[in-house]
Motif scaffolding. Structure first.
Motif, short mmCIF file in Angstrom:
data_model
loop_
_atom_site.label_atom_id
_atom_site.label_comp_id
_atom_site.label_asym_id
_atom_site.label_seq_id
_atom_site.Cartn_x
_atom_site.Cartn_y
_atom_site.Cartn_z
N ASP A 192 29.25 53.04 -6.89
CA ASP A 192 29.53 51.79 -7.59
C ASP A 192 29.40 52.01 -9.10
OD1 ASP A 192 29.63 50.79 -5.05
OD2 ASP A 192 27.71 49.72 -5.16
N LEU A 193 30.41 51.54 -9.83
CA LEU A 193 30.41 51.60 -11.29
C LEU A 193 30.51 50.16 -11.80
CD1 LEU A 193 33.02 54.49 -11.69
CD2 LEU A 193 30.52 54.71 -11.64
N ALA A 194 29.58 49.74 -12.66
CA ALA A 194 29.54 48.33 -13.07
C ALA A 194 29.22 48.18 -14.54
CB ALA A 194 28.52 47.57 -12.22
N ALA A 195 29.66 47.05 -15.11
CA ALA A 195 29.38 46.72 -16.51
C ALA A 195 29.23 45.20 -16.61
CB ALA A 195 30.49 47.21 -17.43
N THR A 196 28.28 44.76 -17.44
CA THR A 196 28.03 43.34 -17.65
C THR A 196 28.19 42.99 -19.12
OG1 THR A 196 26.48 43.20 -15.80
CG2 THR A 196 26.32 41.49 -17.47
N PHE A 197 28.95 41.94 -19.38
CA PHE A 197 29.13 41.42 -20.74
C PHE A 197 28.53 40.02 -20.81
CE2 PHE A 197 32.37 44.57 -20.07
CZ PHE A 197 32.48 45.24 -21.28
N SER A 198 27.94 39.67 -21.97
CA SER A 198 27.26 38.38 -22.09
C SER A 198 27.17 37.95 -23.53
CB SER A 198 25.84 38.50 -21.49
OG SER A 198 25.11 37.30 -21.68
N ASN A 199 27.05 36.64 -23.72
CA ASN A 199 26.61 36.17 -25.03
C ASN A 199 25.12 36.47 -25.15
OD1 ASN A 199 25.89 34.22 -23.10
ND2 ASN A 199 25.89 32.60 -24.62
N PRO B 40 21.40 35.86 -27.97
CA PRO B 40 20.90 34.98 -29.03
C PRO B 40 21.55 35.23 -30.39
CG PRO B 40 19.09 35.72 -27.67
CD PRO B 40 20.30 36.48 -27.21
N SER B 41 22.04 36.45 -30.62
CA SER B 41 22.63 36.76 -31.91
C SER B 41 24.15 36.85 -31.89
CB SER B 41 22.08 38.10 -32.43
OG SER B 41 22.37 39.15 -31.52
N GLU B 42 24.78 36.70 -30.72
CA GLU B 42 26.24 36.81 -30.59
C GLU B 42 26.74 35.85 -29.52
OE1 GLU B 42 29.72 37.04 -31.05
OE2 GLU B 42 28.86 38.68 -32.25
N SER B 43 27.57 34.88 -29.93
CA SER B 43 28.03 33.84 -29.02
C SER B 43 29.24 34.28 -28.18
CB SER B 43 28.39 32.57 -29.79
OG SER B 43 29.43 32.83 -30.73
N ARG B 44 29.96 35.30 -28.64
CA ARG B 44 31.15 35.75 -27.93
C ARG B 44 30.76 36.62 -26.74
NH1 ARG B 44 34.24 38.11 -33.08
NH2 ARG B 44 32.05 38.69 -33.49
N ILE B 45 31.29 36.28 -25.55
CA ILE B 45 30.87 36.94 -24.31
C ILE B 45 31.27 38.41 -24.30
CG2 ILE B 45 31.06 36.93 -21.80
CD1 ILE B 45 31.65 33.95 -21.98
N LEU B 46 32.55 38.68 -24.57
CA LEU B 46 33.07 40.04 -24.45
C LEU B 46 32.68 40.94 -25.62
CD1 LEU B 46 36.65 39.32 -23.04
CD2 LEU B 46 34.65 40.17 -21.79
N LYS B 47 31.98 40.40 -26.60
CA LYS B 47 31.60 41.19 -27.77
C LYS B 47 30.45 42.14 -27.45
CE LYS B 47 31.83 42.18 -32.19
NZ LYS B 47 33.02 42.78 -32.81
N THR B 48 29.58 41.75 -26.50
CA THR B 48 28.38 42.53 -26.24
C THR B 48 28.33 42.99 -24.80
OG1 THR B 48 27.17 41.22 -27.87
CG2 THR B 48 25.87 42.56 -26.38
N ASN B 49 28.33 44.31 -24.62
CA ASN B 49 28.09 44.90 -23.30
C ASN B 49 26.58 45.09 -23.15
OD1 ASN B 49 28.14 48.16 -21.93
ND2 ASN B 49 28.54 46.28 -20.78
#
Length: 240
Positions: free
Chosen positions: A30-37, A39-48
């Motif tokens: 299994d290969l997985a990645a999670t992206f989220s907003n 506290p310092s970045e509101s954009r979801i896809l900006k932060t892995n």
């Protein structure tokens, strides 16, 4: 005492590569990645915030019982539940799955003992033990069995307990995961699932609620199929 509450919106992506060895054994990567907003970045896809690779071994003991084990490595970064810092992690687990055989739908429960070695802010690895209990219901919509061309819906509920005690709430309660999704089998060996996941994570300083969209692609016997494209004879393996 009333805890503060933090809410996050996330996207979970996963690719599962399954190798059926014989009628008893199978392997899985299994290969997985999670992206989220954050506290310092509101954009979801900006932060892995997390990536992981997980290797499974499955043994079908009987029609009702399936036993599994995995070893996984997690690259945690900006995971709100852990802290806003790099936290590499190793996980090992033993799992038993029991099937309630029913006509027209699938019902099973997973019992998993999990050992986590996770680094703190100082880079020191600490061990955390967890027990996870999960119930899952799956309903094919246009067939009584799962096969090519079938659409299915499913829902699951999972409760997780950990070895580290909390001061507030249920002392050893770690997390509750509720999942509801839909899937489609393009072929008997290619499956796509889209789900909504709600994670409730109570903590002493602030409870956390994650609302996630999960996308999972499952591929069976990929290497054999690639080999057959280059002139090799595909191996005939009985399904599990």
């Amino acid at each position: 005492m009333i805890n503060a509450q933090d809410t996050y919106t996330q996207i979970w992506n996963e690719i599962d590569l399954v190798r059926i060895i014989n009628d008893k054994w199978s392997g899985e990567l299994d290969l997985a990645a999670t992206f989220s907003n954050t506290p310092s970045e509101s954009r979801i896809l900006k932060t892995n915030i997390q990536r992981n690779v997980m290797a499974w071994a499955h043994y079908q003991f009987s029609p009702r019982w399936k036993f599994s084990s995995f070893l996984a490595y997690y690259r945690n970064k900006d995971v709100p539940d852990i802290g806003q810092y790099e936290a590499p992690e190793w996980r090992w687990a033993l799992q038993g799955r029991y099937y309630f055989h029913k006509t027209g739908y699938i019902l099973n429960t997973d019992m998993r003992f999990e050992l986590r070695f996770i680094a703190d802010e100082n880079g020191t690895f600490n061990d955390i033990y967890r027990y996870r209990q999960k119930f899952k219901y799956l309903q094919p919509l246009n067939s009584k069995i799962l096969r090519k061309g079938v659409v299915f819906v499913y829902a699951s509920e999972e409760i997780i307990f950990r070895s580290i005690k909390k001061e507030t709430g249920i002392p050893y309660f770690d997390c509750n995961l509720f999942t509801a999704g839909v899937g489609y089998l393009f072929t008997d060996d290619l499956q796509l699932e889209l789900a909504y996941v709600n994670a409730y994570i109570p903590r002493d300083d602030a409870d956390e609620i994650d609302n996630a969209i999960s996308l999972t692609l499952t591929i069976n016997n990929l290497l054999q199929k690639v080999g057959s494209l280059f002139g090799g004879e595909p191996e005939v393996v009985e399904p599990e």
